[in-house]
Design a protein around this motif. Sequence first.
Motif, PDB file in Angstrom:
ATOM      1  N   HIS A 177      -1.994  23.762  -7.419  1.00 40.09           N
ATOM      2  CA  HIS A 177      -3.027  24.379  -8.251  1.00 40.09           C
ATOM      3  C   HIS A 177      -3.757  25.487  -7.483  1.00 40.09           C
ATOM      4  N   ASN A 178      -4.085  25.236  -6.213  1.00 38.14           N
ATOM      5  CA  ASN A 178      -4.734  26.270  -5.398  1.00 38.14           C
ATOM      6  C   ASN A 178      -3.838  27.492  -5.254  1.00 38.14           C
ATOM      7  N   ARG A 179      -2.573  27.263  -4.992  1.00 42.99           N
ATOM      8  CA  ARG A 179      -1.639  28.390  -4.816  1.00 42.99           C
ATOM      9  C   ARG A 179      -1.428  29.150  -6.131  1.00 42.99           C
ATOM     10  N   ILE A 180      -1.335  28.435  -7.241  1.00 41.48           N
ATOM     11  CA  ILE A 180      -1.192  29.089  -8.538  1.00 41.48           C
ATOM     12  C   ILE A 180      -2.424  29.957  -8.817  1.00 41.48           C
ATOM     13  N   SER A 181      -3.604  29.394  -8.619  1.00 44.05           N
ATOM     14  CA  SER A 181      -4.848  30.125  -8.878  1.00 44.05           C
ATOM     15  C   SER A 181      -4.978  31.332  -7.966  1.00 44.05           C
ATOM     16  N   GLN A 182      -4.422  31.213  -6.784  1.00 47.64           N
ATOM     17  CA  GLN A 182      -4.454  32.293  -5.801  1.00 47.64           C
ATOM     18  C   GLN A 182      -3.474  33.410  -6.166  1.00 47.64           C
ATOM     19  N   GLY A 183      -2.551  33.101  -7.066  1.00 45.37           N
ATOM     20  CA  GLY A 183      -1.548  34.082  -7.460  1.00 45.37           C
ATOM     21  C   GLY A 183      -0.243  33.946  -6.701  1.00 45.37           C
ATOM     22  N   ASN A 184      -0.149  32.949  -5.834  1.00 41.65           N
ATOM     23  CA  ASN A 184       1.069  32.718  -5.069  1.00 41.65           C
ATOM     24  C   ASN A 184       1.950  31.753  -5.870  1.00 41.65           C
ATOM     25  N   LEU A 185       2.616  32.288  -6.877  1.00 40.89           N
ATOM     26  CA  LEU A 185       3.386  31.472  -7.806  1.00 40.89           C
ATOM     27  C   LEU A 185       4.575  30.752  -7.160  1.00 40.89           C
ATOM     28  N   PRO A 186       5.326  31.393  -6.247  1.00 39.46           N
ATOM     29  CA  PRO A 186       6.430  30.653  -5.619  1.00 39.46           C
ATOM     30  C   PRO A 186       5.947  29.409  -4.848  1.00 39.46           C
ATOM     31  N   GLU A 187       4.853  29.528  -4.114  1.00 46.57           N
ATOM     32  CA  GLU A 187       4.309  28.368  -3.396  1.00 46.57           C
ATOM     33  C   GLU A 187       3.734  27.343  -4.363  1.00 46.57           C
ATOM     34  N   GLY A 188       3.084  27.816  -5.407  1.00 43.25           N
ATOM     35  CA  GLY A 188       2.562  26.913  -6.421  1.00 43.25           C
ATOM     36  C   GLY A 188       3.684  26.113  -7.072  1.00 43.25           C
ATOM     37  N   ASN A 200       0.798  -1.222   0.000  1.00 39.53           N
ATOM     38  CA  ASN A 200       0.000   0.000   0.000  1.00 39.53           C
ATOM     39  C   ASN A 200       0.834   1.277   0.000  1.00 39.53           C
ATOM     40  N   LYS A 201       2.132   1.172   0.194  1.00 34.45           N
ATOM     41  CA  LYS A 201       2.966   2.375   0.245  1.00 34.45           C
ATOM     42  C   LYS A 201       2.879   3.193  -1.046  1.00 34.45           C
ATOM     43  N   ASP A 202       2.908   2.514  -2.188  1.00 31.01           N
ATOM     44  CA  ASP A 202       2.845   3.220  -3.467  1.00 31.01           C
ATOM     45  C   ASP A 202       1.510   3.961  -3.617  1.00 31.01           C
ATOM     46  N   LYS A 203       0.437   3.329  -3.158  1.00 30.25           N
ATOM     47  CA  LYS A 203      -0.889   3.963  -3.247  1.00 30.25           C
ATOM     48  C   LYS A 203      -0.907   5.278  -2.469  1.00 30.25           C
ATOM     49  N   TYR A 204      -0.374   5.263  -1.246  1.00 32.18           N
ATOM     50  CA  TYR A 204      -0.391   6.476  -0.432  1.00 32.18           C
ATOM     51  C   TYR A 204       0.629   7.500  -0.921  1.00 32.18           C
ATOM     52  N   LEU A 205       1.723   7.052  -1.470  1.00 33.05           N
ATOM     53  CA  LEU A 205       2.687   7.966  -2.058  1.00 33.05           C
ATOM     54  C   LEU A 205       2.042   8.693  -3.245  1.00 33.05           C
ATOM     55  N   ALA A 206       1.273   7.961  -4.044  1.00 30.82           N
ATOM     56  CA  ALA A 206       0.547   8.572  -5.170  1.00 30.82           C
ATOM     57  C   ALA A 206      -0.451   9.611  -4.672  1.00 30.82           C
ATOM     58  N   LYS A 207      -1.144   9.292  -3.600  1.00 24.26           N
ATOM     59  CA  LYS A 207      -2.130  10.242  -3.044  1.00 24.26           C
ATOM     60  C   LYS A 207      -1.431  11.500  -2.535  1.00 24.26           C
ATOM     61  N   ILE A 208      -0.261  11.330  -1.932  1.00 24.09           N
ATOM     62  CA  ILE A 208       0.501  12.497  -1.463  1.00 24.09           C
ATOM     63  C   ILE A 208       0.917  13.353  -2.655  1.00 24.09           C
ATOM     64  N   GLY A 209       1.382  12.707  -3.727  1.00 21.92           N
ATOM     65  CA  GLY A 209       1.741  13.441  -4.937  1.00 21.92           C
ATOM     66  C   GLY A 209       0.563  14.213  -5.513  1.00 21.92           C
ATOM     67  N   SER A 210      -0.598  13.577  -5.525  1.00 20.15           N
ATOM     68  CA  SER A 210      -1.813  14.257  -6.012  1.00 20.15           C
ATOM     69  C   SER A 210      -2.171  15.436  -5.122  1.00 20.15           C
ATOM     70  N   THR A 211      -2.009  15.252  -3.831  1.00 17.92           N
ATOM     71  CA  THR A 211      -2.331  16.339  -2.894  1.00 17.92           C
ATOM     72  C   THR A 211      -1.400  17.522  -3.109  1.00 17.92           C
ATOM     73  N   TYR A 212      -0.105  17.247  -3.302  1.00 17.11           N
ATOM     74  CA  TYR A 212       0.829  18.339  -3.608  1.00 17.11           C
ATOM     75  C   TYR A 212       0.422  19.051  -4.896  1.00 17.11           C
ATOM     76  N   ASN A 213      -0.014  18.303  -5.887  1.00 16.93           N
ATOM     77  CA  ASN A 213      -0.419  18.890  -7.158  1.00 16.93           C
ATOM     78  C   ASN A 213      -1.629  19.805  -6.969  1.00 16.93           C
ATOM     79  N   VAL A 214      -2.606  19.343  -6.214  1.00 16.68           N
ATOM     80  CA  VAL A 214      -3.805  20.157  -5.956  1.00 16.68           C
ATOM     81  C   VAL A 214      -3.440  21.385  -5.122  1.00 16.68           C
ATOM     82  N   MET A 215      -2.554  21.195  -4.139  1.00 17.62           N
ATOM     83  CA  MET A 215      -2.097  22.329  -3.336  1.00 17.62           C
ATOM     84  C   MET A 215      -1.424  23.350  -4.243  1.00 17.62           C
TER      85      MET A 215
END
Length: 184
Positions: free
Chosen positions: A139-150, A122-137
């Motif tokens: 995306h939120n920061r980019i949309s917010q205009g915080n480009l360095p955090e994005g 299950n480690k790979d499954k949760y690692l994938a979810k963490i990667g997706s969460t970073y991607n969504v985070m």
Amino acid sequence: LILTLAIFPFWLLFSYAQREGNNKIDSLFVKLSSSIEDTSKVNILNQLSGELRYINSDTSDYLAREALALATKLNYLPGIADAHLRIGMQCALLGKYEEGVKNCNDALEIFEELLNEASVLNKDKYLAKIGSTYNVMGHNRISQGNLPEGLRYSFLSLKIAEKRGNKKGISYTVFNIGNIYAMQ
């Protein structure tokens, strides 16, 4: 919220899904209509939220919040984390960036805990979810205009996608990074 789900007019969504010809959405609604309040229902709600992400953002958000409520009631950590991630995704689309960041942080905390406790399978499954969460985070920061955090979160996501050899994840993340550089 669960009571609200019980009286939600699912026929509206069935007809929408049928007009669109999406058998997967239809199938998930059928499963949802006959499911009991258990972890399977949480998973169906999260899957359905994901399928409706770009088709009907409000319904997707609603279903993710229903999944979160039920998963919390059941103390089902994978479902709680998935629901927070789905809500974070919808917040990015709905312009609720700070709420999206908060939900991503909540998801990340749980996914990291699950990764640390996971079996090798299950480690790979949760690692994938963490990667997706970073991607969504990101995306939120980019949309917010915080480009360095994005950019920071996008590179964290890219590192995980590359480690896993996930070409689709790499392409999504490189797209986000390209958008950041274009905006700069």
